[in-house]
Design a protein around this motif. Sequence first.
Motif, short mmCIF file in Angstrom:
data_model
loop_
_atom_site.label_atom_id
_atom_site.label_comp_id
_atom_site.label_asym_id
_atom_site.label_seq_id
_atom_site.Cartn_x
_atom_site.Cartn_y
_atom_site.Cartn_z
N LEU A 1 -4.36 -9.37 -24.96
CA LEU A 1 -4.34 -10.62 -24.20
C LEU A 1 -3.89 -10.42 -22.75
O LEU A 1 -4.20 -11.23 -21.89
N VAL A 2 -3.17 -9.35 -22.48
CA VAL A 2 -2.75 -9.07 -21.10
C VAL A 2 -3.80 -8.24 -20.38
O VAL A 2 -4.13 -8.51 -19.22
N ALA A 3 -4.35 -7.24 -21.06
CA ALA A 3 -5.27 -6.32 -20.41
C ALA A 3 -6.58 -6.99 -19.99
O ALA A 3 -7.09 -6.72 -18.90
N ALA A 4 -7.13 -7.85 -20.81
CA ALA A 4 -8.42 -8.47 -20.49
C ALA A 4 -8.35 -9.33 -19.22
O ALA A 4 -9.13 -9.11 -18.29
N PRO A 5 -7.42 -10.29 -19.12
CA PRO A 5 -7.37 -11.07 -17.88
C PRO A 5 -6.98 -10.25 -16.66
O PRO A 5 -7.46 -10.48 -15.55
N LEU A 6 -6.13 -9.25 -16.88
CA LEU A 6 -5.72 -8.38 -15.77
C LEU A 6 -6.94 -7.61 -15.24
O LEU A 6 -7.16 -7.54 -14.02
N GLY A 7 -7.72 -7.05 -16.15
CA GLY A 7 -8.93 -6.33 -15.74
C GLY A 7 -9.93 -7.23 -15.03
O GLY A 7 -10.54 -6.84 -14.03
N MET A 8 -10.10 -8.44 -15.55
CA MET A 8 -11.03 -9.38 -14.91
C MET A 8 -10.53 -9.79 -13.53
O MET A 8 -11.31 -9.96 -12.60
N GLY A 9 -9.23 -9.94 -13.41
CA GLY A 9 -8.67 -10.32 -12.12
C GLY A 9 -8.76 -9.20 -11.08
O GLY A 9 -8.92 -9.47 -9.89
N LEU A 10 -8.70 -7.97 -11.53
CA LEU A 10 -8.78 -6.83 -10.60
C LEU A 10 -10.21 -6.39 -10.32
O LEU A 10 -10.45 -5.64 -9.36
N ALA A 11 -11.18 -6.83 -11.13
CA ALA A 11 -12.57 -6.39 -10.97
C ALA A 11 -13.15 -6.79 -9.62
O ALA A 11 -13.80 -5.98 -8.95
N GLY A 12 -12.93 -8.01 -9.20
CA GLY A 12 -13.47 -8.48 -7.92
C GLY A 12 -12.92 -7.70 -6.73
O GLY A 12 -13.70 -7.17 -5.92
N PRO A 13 -11.60 -7.62 -6.59
CA PRO A 13 -11.05 -6.84 -5.48
C PRO A 13 -11.45 -5.36 -5.52
O PRO A 13 -11.70 -4.76 -4.48
N ALA A 14 -11.53 -4.78 -6.72
CA ALA A 14 -11.93 -3.37 -6.83
C ALA A 14 -13.39 -3.19 -6.42
O ALA A 14 -13.73 -2.21 -5.73
N ALA A 15 -14.25 -4.13 -6.79
CA ALA A 15 -15.67 -4.05 -6.39
C ALA A 15 -15.80 -4.20 -4.89
O ALA A 15 -16.64 -3.54 -4.26
N THR A 16 -14.98 -5.05 -4.29
CA THR A 16 -15.01 -5.21 -2.83
C THR A 16 -14.53 -3.94 -2.14
O THR A 16 -15.11 -3.51 -1.14
N ALA A 17 -13.49 -3.34 -2.69
CA ALA A 17 -12.91 -2.15 -2.06
C ALA A 17 -13.77 -0.90 -2.25
O ALA A 17 -13.92 -0.11 -1.33
N PHE A 18 -14.35 -0.72 -3.43
CA PHE A 18 -15.05 0.53 -3.74
C PHE A 18 -16.56 0.38 -3.86
O PHE A 18 -17.28 1.38 -3.88
N GLY A 19 -17.04 -0.83 -4.03
CA GLY A 19 -18.47 -1.07 -4.25
C GLY A 19 -18.74 -1.29 -5.73
O GLY A 19 -18.06 -0.74 -6.60
N THR A 20 -19.74 -2.10 -6.00
CA THR A 20 -20.05 -2.46 -7.38
C THR A 20 -20.54 -1.26 -8.19
O THR A 20 -20.08 -1.02 -9.31
N ARG A 21 -21.50 -0.51 -7.65
CA ARG A 21 -22.05 0.62 -8.40
C ARG A 21 -21.00 1.67 -8.73
O ARG A 21 -20.88 2.07 -9.89
N PRO A 22 -20.19 2.14 -7.77
CA PRO A 22 -19.16 3.12 -8.13
C PRO A 22 -18.16 2.59 -9.15
O PRO A 22 -17.71 3.32 -10.03
N LEU A 23 -17.83 1.30 -9.04
CA LEU A 23 -16.88 0.72 -9.98
C LEU A 23 -17.46 0.68 -11.39
O LEU A 23 -16.78 1.02 -12.36
N LEU A 24 -18.72 0.29 -11.53
CA LEU A 24 -19.36 0.26 -12.84
C LEU A 24 -19.48 1.66 -13.44
O LEU A 24 -19.25 1.86 -14.64
N LEU A 25 -19.83 2.63 -12.62
CA LEU A 25 -19.90 4.01 -13.11
C LEU A 25 -18.52 4.53 -13.51
O LEU A 25 -18.38 5.25 -14.50
#
Length: 132
Positions: free
Chosen positions: A70-94
């Motif tokens: 219950l902690v990891a899922a919302p935390l990951g979703m909350g960090l996904a947007g900033p991480a995609a902005t910082a590193f790019g969507t493709r590198p983050l997905l890979l």
Amino acid sequence: MVAAILILLLTAPLPALLALPADVWLLAIAGIGSGLQLVIYNVLQTTTIQQQVPEAFLARATSVTMLGSLVAAPLGMGLAGPAATAFGTRPLLLACAGFALALTAATLLIPAVWRIKPPTATPQRTPEPAHP
């Protein structure tokens, strides 16, 4: 427990295919696999906890695993947007696909995972028929 860990490998194809120009039918299959992984893992994990953890500690063990989920899922979703902005969507997905593979492999290197076995069945005693 090994089967539960191996089923986690079904999470890797979806982010990898999302990072590439993949056909919709491939994404659908990967999405189904990812969904099945979640259901199968939860059943195997819950069954293992119920079989391996003494009854006095069952509530505590279950609450710890639920807290992590219950902690990891919302935390990951909350960090996904900033991480995609910082590193790019493709590198983050890979990276997500790579982490799924690496974490599964690392977990399988833990000897305790391999030592967890289903409990041996105890033979049921057949009741004797009542005499009239």
